[in-house]
Design a protein around this motif. Structure first.
Motif, PDB file in Angstrom:
ATOM      1  N   ALA A 160       0.822  -1.220   0.000  1.00  0.00           N
ATOM      2  CA  ALA A 160       0.000   0.000   0.000  1.00  0.00           C
ATOM      3  C   ALA A 160       0.853   1.266   0.000  1.00  0.00           C
ATOM      4  O   ALA A 160       0.419   2.319  -0.471  1.00  0.00           O
ATOM      5  N   SER A 161       2.074   1.151   0.515  1.00  0.00           N
ATOM      6  CA  SER A 161       2.917   2.354   0.593  1.00  0.00           C
ATOM      7  C   SER A 161       3.363   2.817  -0.798  1.00  0.00           C
ATOM      8  O   SER A 161       3.844   3.930  -0.964  1.00  0.00           O
ATOM      9  N   LYS A 162       3.205   1.951  -1.799  1.00  0.00           N
ATOM     10  CA  LYS A 162       3.612   2.322  -3.154  1.00  0.00           C
ATOM     11  C   LYS A 162       2.470   2.977  -3.952  1.00  0.00           C
ATOM     12  O   LYS A 162       2.658   3.349  -5.103  1.00  0.00           O
ATOM     13  N   ILE A 163       1.299   3.053  -3.344  1.00  0.00           N
ATOM     14  CA  ILE A 163       0.165   3.675  -4.042  1.00  0.00           C
ATOM     15  C   ILE A 163       0.189   5.175  -3.755  1.00  0.00           C
ATOM     16  O   ILE A 163      -0.075   5.607  -2.636  1.00  0.00           O
ATOM     17  N   ARG A 164       0.556   5.931  -4.786  1.00  0.00           N
ATOM     18  CA  ARG A 164       0.830   7.352  -4.586  1.00  0.00           C
ATOM     19  C   ARG A 164      -0.359   8.247  -4.897  1.00  0.00           C
ATOM     20  O   ARG A 164      -0.377   9.411  -4.541  1.00  0.00           O
ATOM     21  N   THR A 165      -1.354   7.693  -5.611  1.00  0.00           N
ATOM     22  CA  THR A 165      -2.524   8.513  -5.932  1.00  0.00           C
ATOM     23  C   THR A 165      -3.685   8.099  -5.042  1.00  0.00           C
ATOM     24  O   THR A 165      -3.747   6.969  -4.566  1.00  0.00           O
ATOM     25  N   LYS A 166      -4.601   9.044  -4.832  1.00  0.00           N
ATOM     26  CA  LYS A 166      -5.767   8.740  -4.008  1.00  0.00           C
ATOM     27  C   LYS A 166      -7.018   9.163  -4.771  1.00  0.00           C
ATOM     28  O   LYS A 166      -7.114  10.308  -5.207  1.00  0.00           O
ATOM     29  N   ILE A 167      -7.942   8.210  -4.963  1.00  0.00           N
ATOM     30  CA  ILE A 167      -9.202   8.558  -5.622  1.00  0.00           C
ATOM     31  C   ILE A 167     -10.122   9.136  -4.567  1.00  0.00           C
ATOM     32  O   ILE A 167     -10.529   8.452  -3.624  1.00  0.00           O
ATOM     33  N   VAL A 168     -10.422  10.418  -4.688  1.00  0.00           N
ATOM     34  CA  VAL A 168     -11.236  11.100  -3.691  1.00  0.00           C
ATOM     35  C   VAL A 168     -12.715  10.838  -3.955  1.00  0.00           C
ATOM     36  O   VAL A 168     -13.503  10.648  -3.039  1.00  0.00           O
ATOM     37  N   GLU A 169     -13.068  10.832  -5.228  1.00  0.00           N
ATOM     38  CA  GLU A 169     -14.483  10.697  -5.566  1.00  0.00           C
ATOM     39  C   GLU A 169     -14.627  10.203  -7.002  1.00  0.00           C
ATOM     40  O   GLU A 169     -13.805  10.547  -7.860  1.00  0.00           O
TER      41      GLU A 169
ATOM     42  N   LEU B 228      11.362   8.523 -14.663  1.00  0.00           N
ATOM     43  CA  LEU B 228      11.722   9.418 -13.556  1.00  0.00           C
ATOM     44  C   LEU B 228      11.327   8.844 -12.196  1.00  0.00           C
ATOM     45  O   LEU B 228      11.734   9.360 -11.155  1.00  0.00           O
ATOM     46  N   GLY B 229      10.475   7.814 -12.212  1.00  0.00           N
ATOM     47  CA  GLY B 229      10.011   7.228 -10.952  1.00  0.00           C
ATOM     48  C   GLY B 229       9.061   8.115 -10.178  1.00  0.00           C
ATOM     49  O   GLY B 229       9.037   8.104  -8.943  1.00  0.00           O
ATOM     50  N   ILE B 230       8.275   8.888 -10.911  1.00  0.00           N
ATOM     51  CA  ILE B 230       7.287   9.752 -10.236  1.00  0.00           C
ATOM     52  C   ILE B 230       5.878   9.282 -10.598  1.00  0.00           C
ATOM     53  O   ILE B 230       5.692   8.599 -11.595  1.00  0.00           O
ATOM     54  N   PRO B 231       4.871   9.643  -9.772  1.00  0.00           N
ATOM     55  CA  PRO B 231       3.508   9.226 -10.106  1.00  0.00           C
ATOM     56  C   PRO B 231       2.997   9.936 -11.355  1.00  0.00           C
ATOM     57  O   PRO B 231       3.523  10.982 -11.737  1.00  0.00           O
ATOM     58  N   ALA B 232       1.992   9.349 -11.979  1.00  0.00           N
ATOM     59  CA  ALA B 232       1.405   9.957 -13.169  1.00  0.00           C
ATOM     60  C   ALA B 232      -0.098   9.733 -13.153  1.00  0.00           C
ATOM     61  O   ALA B 232      -0.569   8.693 -12.696  1.00  0.00           O
ATOM     62  N   VAL B 233      -0.821  10.724 -13.623  1.00  0.00           N
ATOM     63  CA  VAL B 233      -2.270  10.613 -13.781  1.00  0.00           C
ATOM     64  C   VAL B 233      -2.574  10.961 -15.236  1.00  0.00           C
ATOM     65  O   VAL B 233      -2.108  11.977 -15.744  1.00  0.00           O
ATOM     66  N   SER B 234      -3.350  10.094 -15.906  1.00  0.00           N
ATOM     67  CA  SER B 234      -3.598  10.314 -17.331  1.00  0.00           C
ATOM     68  C   SER B 234      -4.982  10.911 -17.581  1.00  0.00           C
ATOM     69  O   SER B 234      -5.827  10.948 -16.699  1.00  0.00           O
ATOM     70  N   VAL B 235      -5.169  11.361 -18.782  1.00  0.00           N
ATOM     71  CA  VAL B 235      -6.406  11.994 -19.291  1.00  0.00           C
ATOM     72  C   VAL B 235      -7.097  12.932 -18.285  1.00  0.00           C
ATOM     73  O   VAL B 235      -8.234  12.703 -17.884  1.00  0.00           O
TER      74      VAL B 235
ATOM     75  N   VAL C  90      -2.805  13.720  -5.639  1.00  0.00           N
ATOM     76  CA  VAL C  90      -1.457  13.175  -5.673  1.00  0.00           C
ATOM     77  C   VAL C  90      -0.489  14.274  -5.220  1.00  0.00           C
ATOM     78  O   VAL C  90      -0.759  15.467  -5.395  1.00  0.00           O
ATOM     79  N   ALA C  91       0.614  13.851  -4.624  1.00  0.00           N
ATOM     80  CA  ALA C  91       1.610  14.822  -4.150  1.00  0.00           C
ATOM     81  C   ALA C  91       2.540  15.223  -5.296  1.00  0.00           C
ATOM     82  O   ALA C  91       2.646  14.510  -6.299  1.00  0.00           O
ATOM     83  N   LEU C  92       3.242  16.325  -5.146  1.00  0.00           N
ATOM     84  CA  LEU C  92       4.241  16.763  -6.115  1.00  0.00           C
ATOM     85  C   LEU C  92       5.555  16.027  -5.821  1.00  0.00           C
ATOM     86  O   LEU C  92       5.803  15.689  -4.681  1.00  0.00           O
ATOM     87  N   PRO C  93       6.418  15.802  -6.778  1.00  0.00           N
ATOM     88  CA  PRO C  93       6.221  16.066  -8.196  1.00  0.00           C
ATOM     89  C   PRO C  93       5.385  14.968  -8.850  1.00  0.00           C
ATOM     90  O   PRO C  93       5.413  13.826  -8.400  1.00  0.00           O
ATOM     91  N   THR C  94       4.682  15.328  -9.915  1.00  0.00           N
ATOM     92  CA  THR C  94       3.884  14.342 -10.624  1.00  0.00           C
ATOM     93  C   THR C  94       3.793  14.702 -12.103  1.00  0.00           C
ATOM     94  O   THR C  94       4.070  15.840 -12.474  1.00  0.00           O
ATOM     95  N   LEU C  95       3.440  13.716 -12.891  1.00  0.00           N
ATOM     96  CA  LEU C  95       3.249  13.939 -14.317  1.00  0.00           C
ATOM     97  C   LEU C  95       1.776  13.763 -14.650  1.00  0.00           C
ATOM     98  O   LEU C  95       1.124  12.856 -14.132  1.00  0.00           O
ATOM     99  N   ILE C  96       1.278  14.650 -15.509  1.00  0.00           N
ATOM    100  CA  ILE C  96      -0.138  14.605 -15.861  1.00  0.00           C
ATOM    101  C   ILE C  96      -0.275  14.626 -17.378  1.00  0.00           C
ATOM    102  O   ILE C  96       0.346  15.454 -18.049  1.00  0.00           O
ATOM    103  N   THR C  97      -1.076  13.701 -17.929  1.00  0.00           N
ATOM    104  CA  THR C  97      -1.391  13.807 -19.354  1.00  0.00           C
ATOM    105  C   THR C  97      -2.789  14.413 -19.470  1.00  0.00           C
ATOM    106  O   THR C  97      -3.683  14.117 -18.681  1.00  0.00           O
ATOM    107  N   VAL C  98      -2.928  15.290 -20.457  1.00  0.00           N
ATOM    108  CA  VAL C  98      -4.105  16.152 -20.534  1.00  0.00           C
ATOM    109  C   VAL C  98      -4.932  15.798 -21.771  1.00  0.00           C
ATOM    110  O   VAL C  98      -4.393  15.463 -22.822  1.00  0.00           O
ATOM    111  N   THR C  99      -6.270  15.879 -21.612  1.00  0.00           N
ATOM    112  CA  THR C  99      -7.170  15.613 -22.726  1.00  0.00           C
ATOM    113  C   THR C  99      -7.885  16.886 -23.163  1.00  0.00           C
ATOM    114  O   THR C  99      -7.833  17.909 -22.483  1.00  0.00           O
ATOM    115  N   SER C 100      -8.560  16.808 -24.309  1.00  0.00           N
ATOM    116  CA  SER C 100      -9.127  18.016 -24.917  1.00  0.00           C
ATOM    117  C   SER C 100     -10.220  18.677 -24.085  1.00  0.00           C
ATOM    118  O   SER C 100     -10.417  19.883 -24.174  1.00  0.00           O
TER     119      SER C 100
END
Lengths: 333, 266
Positions: free
Chosen positions: A188-197, B141-148, B174-184
């Motif tokens: 669980a410590s590797k899960i860096r994102t949190k789905i809020v809603e 880079l070993g950082i988190p990413a969130v897509s679309v 998500v905490a910084l630093p992070t990568l985000i891919t963006v949609t239209s």
């Protein structure tokens, strides 16, 4: 390093059952595995997999690996990646097939880069090169204005496949296969994102993906109203659903869940009625699998007529209501 | 807290150009010279996401692009709309990159830039439509990413993202630093103001060759690929649309209904 063998389908569940994309992947994975004279496996990941593992066998899998954990109820890249990476390394398949779905799009690139291999996304056709035994992967490029075939010698060859591009096998519940429950400790410590809603933008009526008839409005419709009136009346008569190209979704005329196209939904209804749709390649990519495309556009040069079986050149405001009325008359018998 | 942002912008043939101008010759896509390249549309959305954060929270935007012979007035649009700096990975050796060699070179350049809180990419580029580079950079880079993403906000050192899912969206933190891919759905890139265009005209991009980011030519471009392009082609379409006529648009509409019945589609 062990030799890479077999095809692994990364399966998805929908409402406790095998998602339709997964039956399609098993259908094409079965053919590839038979060509190679190797096995077809399927990986199913969720909080509970249940009967879906048996379905996977009925649709063509020789082995089904089930990974169940309470933390896997909802897709999150950082938890699902732990499963995908571990199984890819342990099973060392020749190829991994995933759907070009919201999950596949997000997970496949991460997995390919984590493993240091290659990925071909959104493929329409897959075959085995008989000499090199490599997967030949054909996918649309340049917004659908061309197609390209890619291969890679790096194993596993990861591939995502467009929904509705492949046919499932006939379901055969007498098929034999093995279900292998597999434990993966999720850190669980590797899960860096949190789905809020999670917010569902429900579109009333029939789901686009399931509708036998779709009426789609383009930029030329001019605003949000016709989607609720002119187009909806036509769709209702035919028991169909209303869709849209990208500009109406980007402009907020309709919810983005109605967007059909390369980066929206991929549909393949019996009848697809494109109203004031120019026929940009990016849109056609989402509807070209339709059995019959019908175009209504005031511009006789519009690209959509190149895709259509029947067309009317004229302003939709004049053509569509008359079309709808005549349909009413015909269908009333 | 000012945010250091990097936006990856790719120069591509204009995807809005009419389909007829896209021609494959010798396994390459060729377009007539009068069809000007553009910044890939989803990368423009990514740039807009960064500009909105800069307006609200403050920060610095570095635009980063990779290619060869990049057209200055196309790629400098990033500066004209409000990016503070433009870095080009520009060299013959970067030609014919695939997702892997593109992401590898961009990630290596981002390490050299050093300071970053947010990296933005378009969800996919309008030429190869692969949709891998952004998530690949995050992996390297070993950082988190969130897509679309359709909305991105920064508060208290955290990013709040609306991520598009099939029938709605998810709010992800998500905490910084992070990568985000963006949609239209995030929205179109703003127009450049005259002041911005003037300022951009005076700025020169920084150009880095592979050696400037510590890479050998064999690690980038065509040589660094993981995929082999076996064939690029355009399937032949049989265009045979039957146009339904009528004395008026209304009559044509009614005739269409009759035709569909005749063709047993109803």
């Amino acid at each position: 390093m062990a030799e890479n063998k077999g095809i692994l389908v990364y399966g998805e569940l929908a409402g406790g059952k095998l998602a339709s994309i997964t039956t399609e992947l098993l259908g094409c994975g079965r053919k590839l595995a038979d060509d190679l004279k190797e096995d077809l496996s399927c990986l199913l990941v969720s909080d509970t997999v249940g009967e879906a593992s048996k379905e996977a066998i009925a649709f063509g899998a020789d082995r089904v690996y089930t990974v169940e954990d309470a933390s896997l109820k909802q897709y999150q890249a950082d938890s699902y990646m732990q499963v995908a990476e571990k199984l890819a390394k342990e099973l060392s398949p020749r190829a991994i097939l995933m759907g070009q779905t919201s999950i596949g799009r997000d997970l496949a690139p991460r997995l390919a880069f984590r493993l240091g291999v290659d990925l071909a996304t959104d493929c329409l056709e897959l075959s085995i090169d008989p000499e090199a035994k490599l997967l030949m992967r054909t996918r649309p490029v340049y917004g659908g204005n061309a197609q390209a075939t890619f291969s890679s010698e790096l194993m596993p060859q990861i591939t995502t496949v467009r929904t509705k591009a492949m046919s499932p096998m006939e379901r055969d519940d007498s098929r034999k296969g093995e279900v292998i429950p597999t434990k993966v400790e999720i850190d669980a410590s590797k899960i860096r994102t949190k789905i809020v809603e999670t917010i569902k933008e429900e579109v009333a009526g029939i789901k686009l993906e399931d509708a036998p008839v779709i009426v789609t409005g383009g930029r030329g419709v001019g605003g949000p109203e016709p989607f609720k009136t002119t187009l909806k009346e036509l769709a209702d008569i035919l028991h169909g659903a209303v869709g849209a190209t990208r500009p109406p979704a980007d402009n907020g005329w309709v919810p983005s869940a109605m967007h059909i196209g390369l980066t929206g939904k991929i549909v393949a209804p019996d009848i697809y009625i494109a109203v004031a749709v120019s026929g940009a390649s990016q849109h056609v990519a989402g509807c070209s699998g339709s059995k019959n495309i019908i175009a209504i556009n005031k511009d006789p040069e519009a690209n959509i007529f190149k895709e259509a079986k029947f067309g009317v050149v004229g302003k939709y405001e004049e053509v569509v209501p008359a079309f709808t009325n005549k349909l009413k008359e015909i269908l009333a018998g | 807290m000012p945010i250091n942002m990097i936006v990856c912008c790719k120069q591509v043939p204009d995807p809005e150009a009419p389909p007829a101008v896209f021609k494959v010759a010798g396994n390459k896509m060729t377009l007539p010279a009068d069809v000007k390249p553009v910044i890939s549309p989803y990368d423009e959305n990514a740039l807009e996401a960064a500009l909105r954060i800069k307006e609200k929270t403050g920060g610095k935007i570095t635009a980063l692009s990779l290619g060869n012979k990049l057209v200055r007035d196309v790629i400098k649009k990033s500066l004209a709309v409000g990016a503070d700096e433009l870095i080009l990975l520009e060299d013959e050796a970067f030609e014919e990159s695939d997702s892997w060699s593109t992401a590898y070179a961009l990630a290596t350049a981002i390490k050299k830039i050093g300071q970053y809180d947010l990296i933005f990419c378009g969800r996919q580029a309008a030429d190869w439509d692969a949709g891998q580079t952004g998530l690949g950079i995050a992996e390297i880079l070993g950082i988190p990413a969130v897509s679309v993403a359709r909305k991105v906000e920064v508060t208290d050192g955290k990013v709040r993202i609306e991520q598009v899912i099939p029938d709605g969206y998810e709010i992800v933190e998500v905490a910084l630093p992070t990568l985000i891919t963006v949609t239209s759905e995030l929205g179109d890139l703003r127009y450049a103001a005259l002041k911005g265009i003037m300022a951009a005209a005076k700025k020169q991009p920084t150009v880095w060759k592979p050696a400037d980011i510590g890479l050998e030519p064999s690690q980038v471009g065509a040589a660094g690929r993981h995929s082999k392009l076996n064939k690029l082609f355009q399937p032949v379409k049989e265009a045979k649309c039957e146009i339904i006529e009528g004395d008026s648009p209304e009559e044509a509409g009614a005739n269409l209904a009759v035709k569909l019945r005749e063709a047993k589609l109803l």
